[in-house]
Design a protein around this motif. Structure first.
Motif, PDB file in Angstrom:
ATOM      1  N   MET A   1       0.844  -1.191   0.000  1.00 22.21           N
ATOM      2  CA  MET A   1       0.000   0.000   0.000  1.00 22.21           C
ATOM      3  C   MET A   1       0.881   1.244   0.000  1.00 22.21           C
ATOM      4  O   MET A   1       1.854   1.329   0.754  1.00 22.21           O
ATOM      5  CB  MET A   1      -0.924   0.000   1.226  1.00 22.21           C
ATOM      6  N   LEU A   2       0.528   2.195  -0.836  1.00 17.59           N
ATOM      7  CA  LEU A   2       1.286   3.434  -0.912  1.00 17.59           C
ATOM      8  C   LEU A   2       0.929   4.346   0.258  1.00 17.59           C
ATOM      9  O   LEU A   2      -0.210   4.377   0.710  1.00 17.59           O
ATOM     10  CB  LEU A   2       0.993   4.148  -2.228  1.00 17.59           C
ATOM     11  N   PRO A   3       1.902   5.127   0.755  1.00 16.20           N
ATOM     12  CA  PRO A   3       1.615   6.076   1.840  1.00 16.20           C
ATOM     13  C   PRO A   3       0.578   7.113   1.417  1.00 16.20           C
ATOM     14  O   PRO A   3       0.436   7.445   0.250  1.00 16.20           O
ATOM     15  CB  PRO A   3       2.974   6.726   2.106  1.00 16.20           C
ATOM     16  N   ALA A   4      -0.134   7.642   2.398  1.00 11.49           N
ATOM     17  CA  ALA A   4      -1.193   8.608   2.114  1.00 11.49           C
ATOM     18  C   ALA A   4      -0.635   9.913   1.569  1.00 11.49           C
ATOM     19  O   ALA A   4      -1.281  10.595   0.758  1.00 11.49           O
ATOM     20  CB  ALA A   4      -2.018   8.866   3.375  1.00 11.49           C
ATOM     21  N   THR A   5       0.551  10.297   2.035  1.00 10.15           N
ATOM     22  CA  THR A   5       1.234  11.474   1.501  1.00 10.15           C
ATOM     23  C   THR A   5       2.666  11.093   1.165  1.00 10.15           C
ATOM     24  O   THR A   5       3.249  10.198   1.801  1.00 10.15           O
ATOM     25  CB  THR A   5       1.232  12.653   2.494  1.00 10.15           C
ATOM     26  N   LEU A   6       3.224  11.783   0.188  1.00  5.91           N
ATOM     27  CA  LEU A   6       4.580  11.468  -0.273  1.00  5.91           C
ATOM     28  C   LEU A   6       5.394  12.749  -0.425  1.00  5.91           C
ATOM     29  O   LEU A   6       4.857  13.816  -0.731  1.00  5.91           O
ATOM     30  CB  LEU A   6       4.529  10.737  -1.613  1.00  5.91           C
ATOM     31  N   GLU A  67       9.880  16.938  -8.595  1.00  4.03           N
ATOM     32  CA  GLU A  67       9.918  18.353  -8.255  1.00  4.03           C
ATOM     33  C   GLU A  67       8.613  18.805  -7.605  1.00  4.03           C
ATOM     34  O   GLU A  67       8.629  19.652  -6.695  1.00  4.03           O
ATOM     35  CB  GLU A  67      10.215  19.183  -9.494  1.00  4.03           C
ATOM     36  N   ARG A  68       7.512  18.232  -8.017  1.00  5.79           N
ATOM     37  CA  ARG A  68       6.200  18.587  -7.440  1.00  5.79           C
ATOM     38  C   ARG A  68       6.174  18.276  -5.945  1.00  5.79           C
ATOM     39  O   ARG A  68       5.614  19.046  -5.149  1.00  5.79           O
ATOM     40  CB  ARG A  68       5.110  17.805  -8.178  1.00  5.79           C
ATOM     41  N   ALA A  69       6.775  17.170  -5.540  1.00  6.58           N
ATOM     42  CA  ALA A  69       6.709  16.741  -4.140  1.00  6.58           C
ATOM     43  C   ALA A  69       7.959  17.088  -3.352  1.00  6.58           C
ATOM     44  O   ALA A  69       8.120  16.633  -2.224  1.00  6.58           O
ATOM     45  CB  ALA A  69       6.459  15.230  -4.083  1.00  6.58           C
ATOM     46  N   ALA A  70       8.834  17.891  -3.922  1.00 13.28           N
ATOM     47  CA  ALA A  70      10.086  18.199  -3.224  1.00 13.28           C
ATOM     48  C   ALA A  70       9.916  19.198  -2.077  1.00 13.28           C
ATOM     49  O   ALA A  70      10.456  18.984  -0.995  1.00 13.28           O
ATOM     50  CB  ALA A  70      11.119  18.706  -4.224  1.00 13.28           C
ATOM     51  N   ASP A  75      -0.450  14.871  -1.109  1.00  8.66           N
ATOM     52  CA  ASP A  75      -1.317  13.713  -0.886  1.00  8.66           C
ATOM     53  C   ASP A  75      -1.311  12.809  -2.114  1.00  8.66           C
ATOM     54  O   ASP A  75      -1.188  13.270  -3.254  1.00  8.66           O
ATOM     55  CB  ASP A  75      -2.743  14.154  -0.538  1.00  8.66           C
ATOM     56  N   LEU A  76      -1.403  11.522  -1.854  1.00  4.61           N
ATOM     57  CA  LEU A  76      -1.297  10.502  -2.898  1.00  4.61           C
ATOM     58  C   LEU A  76      -2.303  10.691  -4.035  1.00  4.61           C
ATOM     59  O   LEU A  76      -1.921  10.613  -5.215  1.00  4.61           O
ATOM     60  CB  LEU A  76      -1.437   9.113  -2.272  1.00  4.61           C
ATOM     61  N   TRP A  96      12.641   7.266  -4.093  1.00  2.00           N
ATOM     62  CA  TRP A  96      12.803   8.673  -4.461  1.00  2.00           C
ATOM     63  C   TRP A  96      11.613   9.486  -3.959  1.00  2.00           C
ATOM     64  O   TRP A  96      11.751  10.665  -3.673  1.00  2.00           O
ATOM     65  CB  TRP A  96      12.952   8.829  -5.968  1.00  2.00           C
ATOM     66  N   LEU A  97      10.454   8.858  -3.882  1.00  6.53           N
ATOM     67  CA  LEU A  97       9.312   9.390  -3.155  1.00  6.53           C
ATOM     68  C   LEU A  97       9.132   8.560  -1.899  1.00  6.53           C
ATOM     69  O   LEU A  97       9.144   7.328  -1.966  1.00  6.53           O
ATOM     70  CB  LEU A  97       8.038   9.343  -4.000  1.00  6.53           C
ATOM     71  N   GLN A  98       8.961   9.220  -0.765  1.00  6.74           N
ATOM     72  CA  GLN A  98       8.860   8.503   0.503  1.00  6.74           C
ATOM     73  C   GLN A  98       7.761   9.105   1.365  1.00  6.74           C
ATOM     74  O   GLN A  98       7.359  10.253   1.174  1.00  6.74           O
ATOM     75  CB  GLN A  98      10.185   8.600   1.279  1.00  6.74           C
TER      76      GLN A  98
END
Length: 407
Positions: A1-6, A67-70, A75-76, A96-98
Motif C-alpha cells: 500500500m502506498l503512503p497517504a502522503t509522499l 519536483e512537485r513533491a520536493a 497527498d497521494l 525517491w518518493l517517501q
C-alpha cells in the motif's frame, strides 16, 4: 500500500544528459571525484543517489513528479491524478518518493572522524585553537576500541581519521590505536602537522600497513612566516619529519591553508619544492569554521530559510574524545550532539530521533533554528563549489512542462 502522503527524498540529485555533474565529491577522496555517469542513451534525466551512480530515467514526467513533491508532502490522490499510479508507484519503489516520516532516516557512512586527543601544539590563525584552545584530553583505549569494533561492519567506510582541531601524533596511545586499526582491517587517513611524526611513528605506520594517505598541514616554506601563521617553533622538525614520510613512498598531500594572493604565492613555492618528489600540494578551502573565526578568515555567511543539504552528517560519523557523536568537523564546540556511542550501536545512534531530526534540518525538510550552526557555514552557500547534494526543493532542474510532456 502506498503512503497517504509522499515527499521527494532530499538525498537525490538530478542531472540532465547534456549537463556536467552538478555535484563534486571531496570529503572522502584524495582529489575531486564525480558520480559514475554512464551513457544516457535516450534518457530524459538521471538521478544520483547515495551510491554516487546515475540512474537514467526515460521520461520527464518522473522528474516533474519529483519536483512537485520536493518542497512539502503531497497527498497521494493528487500525485496519481497528475502523473498516474504506475509512475508514482515506481518512484516509491526506488525510494525517491517517501512517506514524510521516512525522510532522512537513511545514511551511508564513508568515513569516521575520531577525536583521539583534544589538544594541539600549534595555534594556527586559520584554526579556532588559536582563539579558543581546549583543555587537554585523551580518549581512553577501551572507548576507542569499542568505536572501531562498532564501525567494522560498515564496509562502505574507506578510512577513519584521528583529527579534530588537534595533533593526533601527540597521542600517548598512538601506537596502540594503530594496532587496533590493523587488527580490524581499518585504514587511517592521517592529518598532522608532522612536528611529532617521528621516525618511530613512521616505521610503525609502514609496518602496520594501515595508512590510507598522509595529509600534512604546511602553510608556508618561509620559517618566519611559518611561526607567524602557526604560533609554533617546530619548522625544522616538521620539514625533517615530512622528508622522512615522503621517503616511504606513501601518498602524501600538503594542505596549504590561507586566502588570496598570499595563498597562491605560498602554494607555488611548496609545489616547486615537493611536487617533483611525488607530493600533491593543494591549497585548501580555508573557512571560518561556521563563523567561529573572527579574524581575516571570517566569511560572514548566513544561510536564510531552509538549509540545502550537506554530506557531513550523512556520510561521516564524528566521535568526540568522550564518545559523543556530533554533526560535523566544523562544530568546534560540539554543540550539535545527537548521542553517545556507549549507548548502542553506530546504527542505533545514527537512526535515533535526534540524529534524524538533525539531518532533516540540514536537508531542509524541517526549518532549522536561526542560531543553528549550519546557517553560518560556507557549505550552505548555493554556489559552494564542493556541493555533494542538490535537493530538488532548493535546486530544481526542470522548467514548466507542457501538458504533453507531463504525461
Amino acid at each position: 500500500m502506498l503512503p497517504a502522503t509522499l515527499q521527494t527524498s532530499p538525498y537525490i540529485t538530478c542531472i540532465r544528459p547534456d549537463e556536467p555533474s552538478p555535484v563534486i565529491y571531496m570529503t572522502d577522496t584524495r582529489g575531486p571525484a564525480f558520480p559514475v555517469i554512464t551513457d544516457p542513451g535516450d534518457a530524459a534525466f538521471g538521478v544520483i543517489g547515495l551510491d554516487r551512480t546515475v540512474d537514467w530515467q526515460p521520461d520527464l514526467a518522473a522528474l516533474a513528479a519529483l519536483e512537485r513533491a520536493a518542497p512539502e508532502p503531497v497527498d497521494l490522490p493528487s500525485l496519481i491524478a497528475e502523473f498516474g499510479e504506475p509512475l508514482i508507484r515506481r518512484l516509491v519503489e526506488k525510494a525517491w518518493l517517501q512517506a514524510s516520516d521516512d525522510l532522512c532516516v537513511e545514511y551511508r557512512l564513508r568515513t569516521a572522524q575520531i577525536e583521539v586527543t583534544a589538544h594541539c601544539n600549534w595555534s594556527c590563525r586559520y584554526c579556532p585553537v588559536s582563539s579558543s584552545p581546549k583543555p587537554r584530553a585523551t580518549m581512553p583505549m577501551d572507548l576507542f576500541t569499542e568505536i572501531i569494533e562498532k564501525l567494522t561492519p560498515y564496509r562502505t567506510i574507506t578510512f577513519v581519521t584521528f583529527h579534530f582541531f588537534n595533533e593526533p601524533t601527540l597521542d600517548r596511545f598512538f601506537a596502540d590505536r594503530i594496532r587496533v586499526l590493523q587488527e580490524h582491517g581499518m585504514k587511517l587517513s592521517l592529518s598532522t602537522n608532522a612536528s611529532a611524526l617521528t621516525h618511530r611513528k613512521i616505521q610503525l605506520l609502514q609496518d602496520s600497513g594501515v595508512l590510507h594517505h598522509l595529509i600534512v598541514n604546511l602553510p608556508t616554506l618561509d620559517e618566519e612566516e611559518f611561526r607567524t601563521l602557526t604560533g609554533a617553533g617546530t619548522y625544522k622538525a616538521t620539514l625533517r619529519n615530512l622528508d622522512l614520510a615522503i621517503d616511504q613512498g606513501w601518498p602524501v598531500t600538503l594542505a596549504v591553508n590561507g586566502v588570496g594572493e598570499e595563498l597562491s604565492r605560498r602554494t607555488a613555492a611548496l609545489r616547486a619544492k615537493y611536487e617533483g618528489r611525488g607530493v600533491e600540494v593543494n591549497p585548501t578551502q580555508t573557512c571560518d569554521r561556521a563563523g567561529e573565526l573572527t579574524n581575516e578568515y571570517h566569511q560572514g555567511v548566513f544561510a536564510a530559510g531552509r538549509l540545502r543539504g550537506c554530506s557531513w552528517p550523512l556520510n561521516h560519523a564524528y566521535f568526540s574524545v568522550t564518545g559523543d557523536m556530533f554533526i560535523c568537523c566544523n562544530d568546534f564546540h560540539q554543540r550539535e550532539v545527537y548521542g553517545n556511542i556507549r549507548d548502542g550501536s553506530v546504527h542505533d545512534v545514527m537512526t535515533s530521533p535526534d540524529a534524524v531530526r538533525l539531518r532533516r534540518r540540514v536537508f531542509g525538510v524541517e526549518e532549522a533554528p536561526q542560531d543553528y550552526i549550519c546557517r553560518t557555514c560556507h557549505d550552505q552557500k548555493p554556489d559552494f563549489v564542493h556541493r555533494q547534494f542538490r535537493p530538488l526543493a532548493s535546486f530544481p532542474v526542470l522548467g514548466p512542462l507542457r501538458p504533453e510532456q507531463a504525461r
